[in-house]
Write a protein that holds these residues in place. Structure first.
Motif, PDB file in Angstrom:
ATOM      1  N   LYS A  81       0.846  -1.100   0.059  1.00 44.38           N
ATOM      2  CA  LYS A  81       0.092   0.027  -0.051  1.00 44.38           C
ATOM      3  C   LYS A  81       0.975   1.294   0.087  1.00 44.38           C
ATOM      4  O   LYS A  81       1.414   1.745   1.259  1.00 44.38           O
ATOM      5  N   LYS A 133      -7.048   5.538  -5.984  1.00 43.80           N
ATOM      6  CA  LYS A 133      -6.373   4.395  -5.556  1.00 43.80           C
ATOM      7  C   LYS A 133      -5.479   4.000  -6.603  1.00 43.80           C
ATOM      8  O   LYS A 133      -4.164   3.734  -6.618  1.00 43.80           O
ATOM      9  N   GLN A 137      -1.197   4.195  -6.979  1.00 46.50           N
ATOM     10  CA  GLN A 137      -0.479   2.805  -7.340  1.00 46.50           C
ATOM     11  C   GLN A 137       0.685   3.296  -8.441  1.00 46.50           C
ATOM     12  O   GLN A 137       1.529   3.006  -8.368  1.00 46.50           O
TER      13      GLN A 137
END
Length: 233
Positions: A81, A133, A137
């Motif tokens: 993460k 998200k 990434q």
């Protein structure tokens, strides 16, 4: 071998995260680290970087103990993460990583190259707190690519990416393979791993189940079928 782990033990209380774990990863390979949740995959990646100390055993990278800072020169890391301070811009994060890597001359050119490669050029002035998200990434992948890295460690790299993002990442990884980089990938998405990696190790409950070339181990079976067979046996 670019990575050698010998008789690694790591436990939390009475629970083993890694138990008498030994593994060798050849230089220039694309190596998949597979296993169910809690198998010890992330623990091993963190142990490589000395983020998680092991209780016994030895890990070397390019013949240098993982306990030495010198072992981490030339390593790019994408955590499971990726996060950063909300108030930084994307460009600011990349500048930070570049300076941490010791890049001074040509930093702007390197940033331009990685944002193009990860397709986040238009995000450079956006603040981290505004990113989705998938965009986060991509930023994490861009940070991993900063510097001249021969070894790239990717922990669940496909997490948060849409199909286009997965396709783009696979193209990036294939390009790195052509450049002779060593890739160590921990992923639950076996179909994607099968397309990228040539070797693998399967862990279960902290122990090594099997390792070797994917084509030789799986034979005519899919990686998914082979994986589930080994985990159940």
């Amino acid at each position: 071998m670019i990575i050698e782990a010998k008789n690694i033990n790591k436990y939390y209380g009475s629970t083993y995260a890694l138990k008498d774990f030994s593994l060798g990863i050849p230089k220039g390979s694309s190596f998949a680290l597979l296993g169910p949740n809690g198998a010890g995959k992330t623990t091993f990646l963190k142990a490589l970087l000395d983020l998680t100390p092991v209780d016994s055993g030895e890990i070397t990278i390019n013949g240098i103990s993982s306990l030495s800072e010198k072992s981490r020169k030339g390593i790019g890391y994408l955590p499971e993460k990726f996060t950063f301070f909300d108030y930084y811009t994307v460009e600011g994060v990349l500048i930070f990583y570049g300076k941490m890597k010791g890049i001074n001359k040509g930093l702007a050119e390197q940033i331009e190259a990685v944002v193009l490669k990860t397709k986040i050029t238009e995000l450079q002035q956006r603040k981290v707190k505004t990113l989705s998200k998938g965009q986060m990434q991509r930023l994490g992948i861009a940070c991993m690519l900063m510097g001249d890295n021969d070894l790239l460690l990717l922990d669940e790299p496909f997490t948060g990416l849409d199909p286009i993002g997965i396709k783009d990442l696979k193209e990036i990884l294939r390009g790195l393979q052509v450049e002779g980089k060593t890739l160590l990938i921990n992923s639950h998405i076996l179909s994607e791993v099968e397309q990228i990696c040539d070797q693998m190790a399967i862990l279960n409950k902290g122990e090594l189940v099997v390792e070797g070339k994917i084509t030789e181990l799986a034979g005519d079976a899919s990686l998914e079928d082979f994986f589930y067979e080994k985990i159940k046996s």
